[in-house]
Design a protein around this motif. Structure first.
Motif, PDB file in Angstrom:
ATOM      1  N   MET A 171     -45.618  10.097  11.816  1.00  0.00           N
ATOM      2  CA  MET A 171     -45.587   9.368  13.072  1.00  0.00           C
ATOM      3  C   MET A 171     -44.195   8.760  13.244  1.00  0.00           C
ATOM      4  SD  MET A 171     -47.665   8.583  15.651  1.00  0.00           S
ATOM      5  CE  MET A 171     -49.290   8.879  15.011  1.00  0.00           C
ATOM      6  N   ILE A 172     -43.662   8.867  14.464  1.00  0.00           N
ATOM      7  CA  ILE A 172     -42.384   8.247  14.787  1.00  0.00           C
ATOM      8  C   ILE A 172     -42.601   7.232  15.911  1.00  0.00           C
ATOM      9  CG2 ILE A 172     -41.014  10.257  14.089  1.00  0.00           C
ATOM     10  CD1 ILE A 172     -40.705  10.907  17.111  1.00  0.00           C
ATOM     11  N   HIS A 173     -41.661   6.314  16.045  1.00  0.00           N
ATOM     12  CA  HIS A 173     -41.705   5.318  17.114  1.00  0.00           C
ATOM     13  C   HIS A 173     -40.411   5.430  17.908  1.00  0.00           C
ATOM     14  CE1 HIS A 173     -44.596   3.817  14.199  1.00  0.00           C
ATOM     15  NE2 HIS A 173     -45.226   3.340  15.252  1.00  0.00           N
ATOM     16  N   VAL A 174     -40.541   5.490  19.233  1.00  0.00           N
ATOM     17  CA  VAL A 174     -39.371   5.585  20.109  1.00  0.00           C
ATOM     18  C   VAL A 174     -39.482   4.557  21.225  1.00  0.00           C
ATOM     19  CG1 VAL A 174     -39.003   8.041  19.619  1.00  0.00           C
ATOM     20  CG2 VAL A 174     -40.389   7.377  21.577  1.00  0.00           C
ATOM     21  N   ASP A 175     -38.330   4.162  21.734  1.00  0.00           N
ATOM     22  CA  ASP A 175     -38.272   3.282  22.903  1.00  0.00           C
ATOM     23  C   ASP A 175     -37.967   4.157  24.110  1.00  0.00           C
ATOM     24  OD1 ASP A 175     -38.694   0.799  21.576  1.00  0.00           O
ATOM     25  OD2 ASP A 175     -36.656   0.949  20.799  1.00  0.00           O
ATOM     26  N   VAL A 176     -38.859   4.134  25.084  1.00  0.00           N
ATOM     27  CA  VAL A 176     -38.726   4.938  26.298  1.00  0.00           C
ATOM     28  C   VAL A 176     -38.250   4.031  27.428  1.00  0.00           C
ATOM     29  CG1 VAL A 176     -39.941   6.386  27.961  1.00  0.00           C
ATOM     30  CG2 VAL A 176     -40.608   6.432  25.547  1.00  0.00           C
ATOM     31  N   ASN A 177     -37.155   4.425  28.076  1.00  0.00           N
ATOM     32  CA  ASN A 177     -36.594   3.670  29.193  1.00  0.00           C
ATOM     33  C   ASN A 177     -36.601   4.559  30.427  1.00  0.00           C
ATOM     34  OD1 ASN A 177     -35.699   1.332  27.569  1.00  0.00           O
ATOM     35  ND2 ASN A 177     -34.431   2.891  26.611  1.00  0.00           N
ATOM     36  N   MET A 178     -37.334   4.129  31.432  1.00  0.00           N
ATOM     37  CA  MET A 178     -37.421   4.882  32.690  1.00  0.00           C
ATOM     38  C   MET A 178     -36.553   4.184  33.724  1.00  0.00           C
ATOM     39  SD  MET A 178     -39.366   7.352  31.934  1.00  0.00           S
ATOM     40  CE  MET A 178     -40.705   8.171  32.754  1.00  0.00           C
ATOM     41  N   ASP A 211     -44.797  13.357  14.578  1.00  0.00           N
ATOM     42  CA  ASP A 211     -43.556  13.960  14.100  1.00  0.00           C
ATOM     43  C   ASP A 211     -43.335  15.270  14.848  1.00  0.00           C
ATOM     44  OD1 ASP A 211     -43.308  11.915  12.262  1.00  0.00           O
ATOM     45  OD2 ASP A 211     -44.134  13.066  10.601  1.00  0.00           O
ATOM     46  N   GLU A 212     -42.100  15.675  14.979  1.00  0.00           N
ATOM     47  CA  GLU A 212     -41.740  16.936  15.635  1.00  0.00           C
ATOM     48  C   GLU A 212     -41.879  16.893  17.158  1.00  0.00           C
ATOM     49  OE1 GLU A 212     -40.416  19.395  13.636  1.00  0.00           O
ATOM     50  OE2 GLU A 212     -40.800  18.019  11.983  1.00  0.00           O
ATOM     51  N   THR A 213     -42.119  15.719  17.747  1.00  0.00           N
ATOM     52  CA  THR A 213     -42.221  15.613  19.202  1.00  0.00           C
ATOM     53  C   THR A 213     -40.860  15.895  19.828  1.00  0.00           C
ATOM     54  OG1 THR A 213     -44.015  14.005  19.099  1.00  0.00           O
ATOM     55  CG2 THR A 213     -42.752  14.061  21.129  1.00  0.00           C
ATOM     56  N   ARG A 214     -40.859  16.681  20.886  1.00  0.00           N
ATOM     57  CA  ARG A 214     -39.640  17.002  21.624  1.00  0.00           C
ATOM     58  C   ARG A 214     -39.635  16.218  22.945  1.00  0.00           C
ATOM     59  NH1 ARG A 214     -37.080  21.197  19.253  1.00  0.00           N
ATOM     60  NH2 ARG A 214     -38.308  22.411  17.785  1.00  0.00           N
ATOM     61  N   VAL A 215     -38.484  16.128  23.554  1.00  0.00           N
ATOM     62  CA  VAL A 215     -38.345  15.416  24.823  1.00  0.00           C
ATOM     63  C   VAL A 215     -39.337  15.966  25.846  1.00  0.00           C
ATOM     64  CG1 VAL A 215     -36.788  14.904  26.730  1.00  0.00           C
ATOM     65  CG2 VAL A 215     -35.942  14.818  24.381  1.00  0.00           C
ATOM     66  N   ALA A 216     -39.446  17.276  25.932  1.00  0.00           N
ATOM     67  CA  ALA A 216     -40.368  17.905  26.895  1.00  0.00           C
ATOM     68  C   ALA A 216     -41.812  17.494  26.630  1.00  0.00           C
ATOM     69  CB  ALA A 216     -40.229  19.420  26.847  1.00  0.00           C
ATOM     70  N   ASP A 217     -42.184  17.349  25.354  1.00  0.00           N
ATOM     71  CA  ASP A 217     -43.547  16.928  25.015  1.00  0.00           C
ATOM     72  C   ASP A 217     -43.813  15.512  25.518  1.00  0.00           C
ATOM     73  OD1 ASP A 217     -43.830  19.349  23.563  1.00  0.00           O
ATOM     74  OD2 ASP A 217     -43.065  18.390  21.731  1.00  0.00           O
ATOM     75  N   LEU A 218     -42.829  14.643  25.355  1.00  0.00           N
ATOM     76  CA  LEU A 218     -42.966  13.264  25.817  1.00  0.00           C
ATOM     77  C   LEU A 218     -43.089  13.219  27.336  1.00  0.00           C
ATOM     78  CD1 LEU A 218     -42.981  10.211  25.561  1.00  0.00           C
ATOM     79  CD2 LEU A 218     -40.487  10.294  25.294  1.00  0.00           C
ATOM     80  N   LEU A 219     -42.278  13.987  28.023  1.00  0.00           N
ATOM     81  CA  LEU A 219     -42.364  14.023  29.486  1.00  0.00           C
ATOM     82  C   LEU A 219     -43.723  14.515  29.951  1.00  0.00           C
ATOM     83  CD1 LEU A 219     -38.860  15.346  30.524  1.00  0.00           C
ATOM     84  CD2 LEU A 219     -39.844  13.087  30.968  1.00  0.00           C
ATOM     85  N   LEU A 264     -34.102  19.198  27.140  1.00  0.00           N
ATOM     86  CA  LEU A 264     -35.512  18.832  26.986  1.00  0.00           C
ATOM     87  C   LEU A 264     -36.118  19.387  25.709  1.00  0.00           C
ATOM     88  CD1 LEU A 264     -36.780  19.191  30.662  1.00  0.00           C
ATOM     89  CD2 LEU A 264     -35.814  17.192  29.498  1.00  0.00           C
ATOM     90  N   SER A 265     -35.453  20.322  25.083  1.00  0.00           N
ATOM     91  CA  SER A 265     -35.943  20.891  23.828  1.00  0.00           C
ATOM     92  C   SER A 265     -35.564  20.042  22.609  1.00  0.00           C
ATOM     93  CB  SER A 265     -35.391  22.304  23.641  1.00  0.00           C
ATOM     94  OG  SER A 265     -33.975  22.276  23.598  1.00  0.00           O
ATOM     95  N   ALA A 266     -34.780  18.986  22.810  1.00  0.00           N
ATOM     96  CA  ALA A 266     -34.330  18.146  21.700  1.00  0.00           C
ATOM     97  C   ALA A 266     -35.511  17.442  21.038  1.00  0.00           C
ATOM     98  CB  ALA A 266     -33.319  17.116  22.185  1.00  0.00           C
ATOM     99  N   ARG A 267     -35.454  17.347  19.722  1.00  0.00           N
ATOM    100  CA  ARG A 267     -36.491  16.671  18.945  1.00  0.00           C
ATOM    101  C   ARG A 267     -36.176  15.182  18.879  1.00  0.00           C
ATOM    102  NH1 ARG A 267     -37.011  19.803  14.059  1.00  0.00           N
ATOM    103  NH2 ARG A 267     -38.189  21.180  15.399  1.00  0.00           N
ATOM    104  N   LEU A 268     -37.214  14.364  18.987  1.00  0.00           N
ATOM    105  CA  LEU A 268     -37.069  12.910  18.903  1.00  0.00           C
ATOM    106  C   LEU A 268     -37.124  12.467  17.448  1.00  0.00           C
ATOM    107  CD1 LEU A 268     -39.461  12.028  21.839  1.00  0.00           C
ATOM    108  CD2 LEU A 268     -36.973  11.825  21.828  1.00  0.00           C
ATOM    109  N   ASN A 269     -36.321  11.463  17.129  1.00  0.00           N
ATOM    110  CA  ASN A 269     -36.297  10.901  15.780  1.00  0.00           C
ATOM    111  C   ASN A 269     -36.855   9.493  15.798  1.00  0.00           C
ATOM    112  OD1 ASN A 269     -34.929  13.140  14.567  1.00  0.00           O
ATOM    113  ND2 ASN A 269     -33.072  12.436  15.595  1.00  0.00           N
ATOM    114  N   ASP A 270     -37.358   9.051  14.665  1.00  0.00           N
ATOM    115  CA  ASP A 270     -37.892   7.704  14.545  1.00  0.00           C
ATOM    116  C   ASP A 270     -36.811   6.686  14.904  1.00  0.00           C
ATOM    117  OD1 ASP A 270     -40.035   5.913  13.859  1.00  0.00           O
ATOM    118  OD2 ASP A 270     -38.888   5.397  12.062  1.00  0.00           O
TER     119      ASP A 270
END
Length: 77
Positions: free
Chosen positions: A1-8, A29-37, A58-64
């Motif tokens: 599990m990772i934690h990210v701060d999302v700013n819209m 883990d392994e979540t990509r920008v497109a998955d979050l969107l 959008l294919s970039a992977r998110l990091n903790d």
């Protein structure tokens, strides 16, 4: 599990609860920008994504601990 701060930014705030500008999310883990969107149901409204102030595809992977910013399409005339 990772934690990210999302700013819209701008009109994209409508995709967060109560129109908030930012939100901290726990994601698999392994979540990509497109998955979050897709999770936010904002995949058709985002013009630019940036992780830690660097524009990414959008294919970039998110990091903790990452801060991800989403920017809307520009309008004008």
């Amino acid at each position: 599990m990772i934690h990210v701060d999302v700013n819209m930014h701008g009109e994209l705030r409508r995709f967060l609860p109560d129109g908030a500008a930012s939100l901290r999310l726990a994601l698999p883990d392994e979540t990509r920008v497109a998955d979050l969107l897709e999770r936010l149901q904002a995949q058709h409204d985002v013009w630019l994504a940036a992780i830690d102030n660097v524009a990414v595809p959008l294919s970039a992977r998110l990091n903790d601990g990452a801060a991800i910013d989403f920017f809307p399409h520009m309008e004008g005339g």
